[in-house]
Structure formats: C-alpha cells, structure tokens
Design a protein around this motif. Structure first.
Motif, PDB file in Angstrom:
ATOM      1  N   ARG A  38       0.575  -0.956  -0.148  1.00 23.49           N
ATOM      2  CA  ARG A  38       0.414  -0.162   0.118  1.00 23.49           C
ATOM      3  C   ARG A  38       0.975   1.235  -0.207  1.00 23.49           C
ATOM      4  NH1 ARG A  38      -1.830   3.535  -1.585  1.00 23.49           N
ATOM      5  NH2 ARG A  38      -3.861   4.210  -0.560  1.00 23.49           N
ATOM      6  N   TYR A  39       2.502   1.174   0.914  1.00 27.51           N
ATOM      7  CA  TYR A  39       3.061   2.030   1.095  1.00 27.51           C
ATOM      8  C   TYR A  39       3.684   3.229  -0.894  1.00 27.51           C
ATOM      9  CZ  TYR A  39       3.634   3.094   5.865  1.00 27.51           C
ATOM     10  OH  TYR A  39       3.056   3.917   6.880  1.00 27.51           O
ATOM     11  N   ILE A 128      -2.243   5.572   4.598  1.00 28.34           N
ATOM     12  CA  ILE A 128      -2.150   4.196   5.081  1.00 28.34           C
ATOM     13  C   ILE A 128      -3.531   4.441   6.199  1.00 28.34           C
ATOM     14  CG2 ILE A 128      -0.777   3.042   6.270  1.00 28.34           C
ATOM     15  CD1 ILE A 128      -0.236   3.258   3.169  1.00 28.34           C
ATOM     16  N   GLY A 129      -3.648   4.995   7.496  1.00 31.05           N
ATOM     17  CA  GLY A 129      -4.599   4.771   8.225  1.00 31.05           C
ATOM     18  C   GLY A 129      -6.085   4.558   7.758  1.00 31.05           C
ATOM     19  N   GLN A 130      -6.084   5.743   6.205  1.00 32.83           N
ATOM     20  CA  GLN A 130      -7.361   4.667   6.143  1.00 32.83           C
ATOM     21  C   GLN A 130      -7.776   3.399   5.692  1.00 32.83           C
ATOM     22  OE1 GLN A 130      -8.110   7.360   2.770  1.00 32.83           O
ATOM     23  NE2 GLN A 130     -10.611   7.199   2.719  1.00 32.83           N
ATOM     24  N   ALA A 131      -6.400   2.924   4.799  1.00 32.19           N
ATOM     25  CA  ALA A 131      -5.994   1.824   4.272  1.00 32.19           C
ATOM     26  C   ALA A 131      -6.246   0.488   5.474  1.00 32.19           C
ATOM     27  CB  ALA A 131      -4.902   2.021   3.661  1.00 32.19           C
ATOM     28  N   ALA A 132      -5.891   0.845   6.358  1.00 33.04           N
ATOM     29  CA  ALA A 132      -5.726  -0.013   7.514  1.00 33.04           C
ATOM     30  C   ALA A 132      -7.130  -0.506   7.879  1.00 33.04           C
ATOM     31  CB  ALA A 132      -4.871   0.557   8.898  1.00 33.04           C
ATOM     32  N   SER A 137      -7.837   4.092  18.495  1.00 32.77           N
ATOM     33  CA  SER A 137      -7.490   3.246  19.818  1.00 32.77           C
ATOM     34  C   SER A 137      -6.754   1.907  19.104  1.00 32.77           C
ATOM     35  CB  SER A 137      -9.084   3.067  20.060  1.00 32.77           C
ATOM     36  OG  SER A 137      -8.676   2.343  21.427  1.00 32.77           O
ATOM     37  N   GLU A 138      -7.285   1.617  17.933  1.00 34.89           N
ATOM     38  CA  GLU A 138      -6.829   0.433  17.732  1.00 34.89           C
ATOM     39  C   GLU A 138      -5.238   0.417  16.143  1.00 34.89           C
ATOM     40  OE1 GLU A 138     -11.363  -1.890  16.150  1.00 34.89           O
ATOM     41  OE2 GLU A 138     -10.148  -0.010  14.788  1.00 34.89           O
TER      42      GLU A 138
END
Length: 157
Positions: A38-39, A128-132, A137-138
């Motif tokens: 993804r990166y 990346i946060g959106q893809a994860a 918190s998670e």
C-alpha cells in the motif's frame, strides 16, 4: 476437511498446530506485505522506497544524526543503511558530513530539499491509516502489541 480438501490435522490439547492459518508469523508476514504494497504507490510520488521513507521519518524528527544512531533507531546494520543513504544523497535529500570532533563518525543531515519534502509527505500516514481500516485506538493497541512482541522475541535470543 479444509478448503483444499485435505484432512485437518487437529492438534490434541498439548500439541502445537502446524496449520499455516494458525501461525502468528504468517499473519505478521501477510500484514507487513499488504502495508508495504500500500505504501509503494504513495512513495513513488516522492521517488522513495519504503526503507528510504523510514530514514526520512527519523531525520524529519531529528534533523541530523550520526549514522550509528540512525542505524540503532531503524534497527538496521551499517551495510544495509549505507546504500540507502547514498541513494538519498544522490536524490539531494540528505548529506554526509564527517564530525570535526571524531573523523570516524559521519553525521547524516537533511538538505533543504529533504526538509521541504516533509510537508508534502504528510498525506502518507493519513492514506495508510484509512487503508488500515482501524480506529486510532486500535492502531495504538496493534502498535503496542507489536512493540511488546519485538521486545520479547529480541530478549529471548
């Protein structure tokens, strides 16, 4: 029977499973590959590889560091780090300077171009946060568990 039609070798109570789907190492490997993949398109825009991006993250935080310190922070040996730094220097993002106080020590610092890249790269963590698909918190929980895992495995060696 499992998905491939083979008989499931169900382990007894005291046995350890050798099924691929039961292995933590495979789950980590698959997650790492998915994240790195993804990166890749995000970093291509900046002409960076993932390891080069990690170097830049550390330098954006510290501005300049001796190679030895940079290697410790990234958990990379000198032989792995040196080619990454040479490529970043070729791209005009970092510079190498021998320390006046110790000729054996080389300081790695950002160039103006390397420092300016920081602002443009702010889009990467959000993507990346959106893809994860994880809440903040998670993400914190996963990161904490992975750090604990790394410390435990390293200490057991």
């Amino acid at each position: 029977m499992n998905e491939t039609g083979a008989k499931d070798p169900t382990p007894g109570e005291d046995e350890v499973s050798l099924l691929l789907d039961d292995q933590m190492c495979f789950a980590l490997y698959a997650a790492q590959r998915a994240l790195t993949n993804r990166y890749r398109p995000l970093l291509e825009e900046f002409n960076l590889t993932y390891p080069q991006y990690l170097v830049m993250l550390v330098l954006w935080e510290h501005s300049a560091l001796p190679i030895r310190t940079l290697g410790k922070l990234l958990q990379l040996d000198y032989g792995t780090l040196t080619p990454l730094l040479k490529r970043l220097q070729t791209h005009g993002l970092v510079r190498h300077e021998r320390q006046a106080s110790d000729e054996r020590s080389v300081l790695i610092s950002l160039t103006e171009q390397g420092a300016e890249l920081r602002e443009r790269a702010r889009v990467i963590p959000a993507a990346i946060g959106q893809a994860a698909g994880l809440t903040p918190s998670e993400v914190g929980q996963v990161k904490s568990l992975l750090e604990h895992l790394t410390e435990s495995v390293t200490a057991s060696q």
